[in-house]
Motif scaffolding. Structure first.
Motif, PDB file in Angstrom:
ATOM      1  N   LEU A   5       0.818  -1.204   0.000  1.00 18.09           N
ATOM      2  CA  LEU A   5       0.000   0.000   0.000  1.00 18.09           C
ATOM      3  C   LEU A   5       0.855   1.258   0.000  1.00 18.09           C
ATOM      4  O   LEU A   5       0.586   2.209  -0.732  1.00 18.09           O
ATOM      5  CB  LEU A   5      -0.930   0.001   1.224  1.00 18.09           C
ATOM      6  N   VAL A   6       1.891   1.263   0.834  1.00 15.69           N
ATOM      7  CA  VAL A   6       2.768   2.437   0.901  1.00 15.69           C
ATOM      8  C   VAL A   6       3.413   2.700  -0.456  1.00 15.69           C
ATOM      9  O   VAL A   6       3.441   3.839  -0.933  1.00 15.69           O
ATOM     10  CB  VAL A   6       3.845   2.245   1.986  1.00 15.69           C
ATOM     11  N   ILE A   7       3.896   1.650  -1.104  1.00 20.24           N
ATOM     12  CA  ILE A   7       4.543   1.798  -2.414  1.00 20.24           C
ATOM     13  C   ILE A   7       3.558   2.354  -3.438  1.00 20.24           C
ATOM     14  O   ILE A   7       3.868   3.300  -4.179  1.00 20.24           O
ATOM     15  CB  ILE A   7       5.122   0.444  -2.888  1.00 20.24           C
ATOM     16  N   ASN A   8       2.348   1.776  -3.481  1.00 23.03           N
ATOM     17  CA  ASN A   8       1.354   2.218  -4.454  1.00 23.03           C
ATOM     18  C   ASN A   8       0.897   3.644  -4.199  1.00 23.03           C
ATOM     19  O   ASN A   8       0.716   4.427  -5.139  1.00 23.03           O
ATOM     20  CB  ASN A   8       0.145   1.272  -4.439  1.00 23.03           C
ATOM     21  N   LEU A   9       0.704   4.010  -2.949  1.00 22.12           N
ATOM     22  CA  LEU A   9       0.238   5.357  -2.638  1.00 22.12           C
ATOM     23  C   LEU A   9       1.324   6.397  -2.899  1.00 22.12           C
ATOM     24  O   LEU A   9       1.051   7.466  -3.446  1.00 22.12           O
ATOM     25  CB  LEU A   9      -0.225   5.416  -1.183  1.00 22.12           C
ATOM     26  N   LYS A  10       2.545   6.087  -2.524  1.00 18.22           N
ATOM     27  CA  LYS A  10       3.641   7.035  -2.782  1.00 18.22           C
ATOM     28  C   LYS A  10       3.871   7.211  -4.276  1.00 18.22           C
ATOM     29  O   LYS A  10       4.214   8.309  -4.732  1.00 18.22           O
ATOM     30  CB  LYS A  10       4.923   6.572  -2.085  1.00 18.22           C
ATOM     31  N   ALA A  11       3.666   6.134  -5.044  1.00 17.46           N
ATOM     32  CA  ALA A  11       3.819   6.234  -6.494  1.00 17.46           C
ATOM     33  C   ALA A  11       2.789   7.163  -7.107  1.00 17.46           C
ATOM     34  O   ALA A  11       2.990   7.685  -8.207  1.00 17.46           O
ATOM     35  CB  ALA A  11       3.713   4.852  -7.134  1.00 17.46           C
ATOM     36  N   ARG A  12       1.702   7.382  -6.378  1.00 17.39           N
ATOM     37  CA  ARG A  12       0.645   8.295  -6.848  1.00 17.39           C
ATOM     38  C   ARG A  12       0.674   9.618  -6.089  1.00 17.39           C
ATOM     39  O   ARG A  12      -0.321  10.304  -5.975  1.00 17.39           O
ATOM     40  CB  ARG A  12      -0.714   7.601  -6.715  1.00 17.39           C
ATOM     41  N   THR A  13       1.827   9.938  -5.545  1.00 14.79           N
ATOM     42  CA  THR A  13       2.155  11.234  -4.916  1.00 14.79           C
ATOM     43  C   THR A  13       1.453  11.471  -3.587  1.00 14.79           C
ATOM     44  O   THR A  13       1.394  12.599  -3.107  1.00 14.79           O
ATOM     45  CB  THR A  13       1.875  12.434  -5.864  1.00 14.79           C
ATOM     46  N   TYR A  14       0.918  10.425  -2.962  1.00 17.79           N
ATOM     47  CA  TYR A  14       0.408  10.590  -1.600  1.00 17.79           C
ATOM     48  C   TYR A  14       1.584  10.607  -0.624  1.00 17.79           C
ATOM     49  O   TYR A  14       2.575   9.884  -0.800  1.00 17.79           O
ATOM     50  CB  TYR A  14      -0.509   9.433  -1.213  1.00 17.79           C
ATOM     51  N   GLU A  15       1.484  11.413   0.419  1.00 18.80           N
ATOM     52  CA  GLU A  15       2.402  11.305   1.548  1.00 18.80           C
ATOM     53  C   GLU A  15       1.809  10.297   2.524  1.00 18.80           C
ATOM     54  O   GLU A  15       0.640  10.402   2.886  1.00 18.80           O
ATOM     55  CB  GLU A  15       2.580  12.657   2.240  1.00 18.80           C
TER      56      GLU A  15
END
Length: 211
Positions: A5-15
């Protein structure tokens, strides 16, 4: 799963802040004031529903539950405690991201929302939702549901339409969501929630707002 989840969210510019127990989650939320919370219910130190209640004691942040618990009672319990959405495992990443985006959108102030609508009743105010002269705090999902009903004042809004307008286009059969959130609006805004005058549910059909 957390790493994915962290990888996918960070890849979409979420902090992203990731923690693995409820107590740490509550402390970090108080320190960081997140825009949205993704929460598992099966935590090592407490039940996730306790975390929801702890957050709802001071914040209206959107809470998206991500859990293997899939019974209607368990979903209703989390929604009753204050969660805004519920995704069961296993889940598709595209669906989760879509629901996450919807939760963030619901939390954003709407430029053409209820701020511009005057609801002329004794208990419902104009620019702020209030009851008996006191402001009532609503969750983003409660506010969005209220907005849709008020904009269709006096007209029956079908269950599927409400679900799709409030929760997103992938919804349409989660009738328990409407049951829970209509009950919450009545508790917050009706003089007698057991005999509602403004927030009416037509069983098996839809809901409507009456001035």
């Amino acid at each position: 799963m957390v790493r994915a989840l962290v990888i996918n969210l960070k890849a979409r510019t979420y902090e992203v802040d990731a923690v693995h127990d409820g107590a740490t989650a509550l402390r970090l939320a108080a320190a960081r004031h997140p825009d949205v919370v993704v929460l598992d219910l099966g935590l090592p130190d407490m039940d996730g529903v306790e975390v929801i209640r702890g957050l709802r004691g001071w914040t209206r942040v959107p809470i998206l539950v991500l859990s293997a618990r899939h019974t209607s009672d368990e979903k209703a319990g989390a929604l009753d405690a204050g969660a805004d959405d519920y995704v069961t495992k296993p889940f598709g990443m595209d669906e989760l991201l879509a629901r996450l985006r919807a939760a963030v959108r619901r939390a954003e102030p709407a430029g053409d929302g209820l701020e511009d609508v005057i609801v002329d009743t004794g208990d419902l105010g104009a620019k702020k939702v209030n009851r008996g002269g006191k402001d009532v705090r609503l969750t983003p999902t409660e506010w969005h549901l209220l907005e849709v009903l008020v904009h269709n004042s006096g007209r029956l809004v079908g269950q599927k339409q409400l679900l799709q307008e409030v929760w997103g286009p992938s919804y349409g059969t989660e009738k328990n969501y409407l049951r829970v959130y209509m009950a919450q609006l009545r508790r917050n805004l009706e003089a007698d929630p057991s005999q509602p005058k403004h927030f009416i549910t037509e069983t098996g059909t839809g809901c409507r707002f009456e001035k």
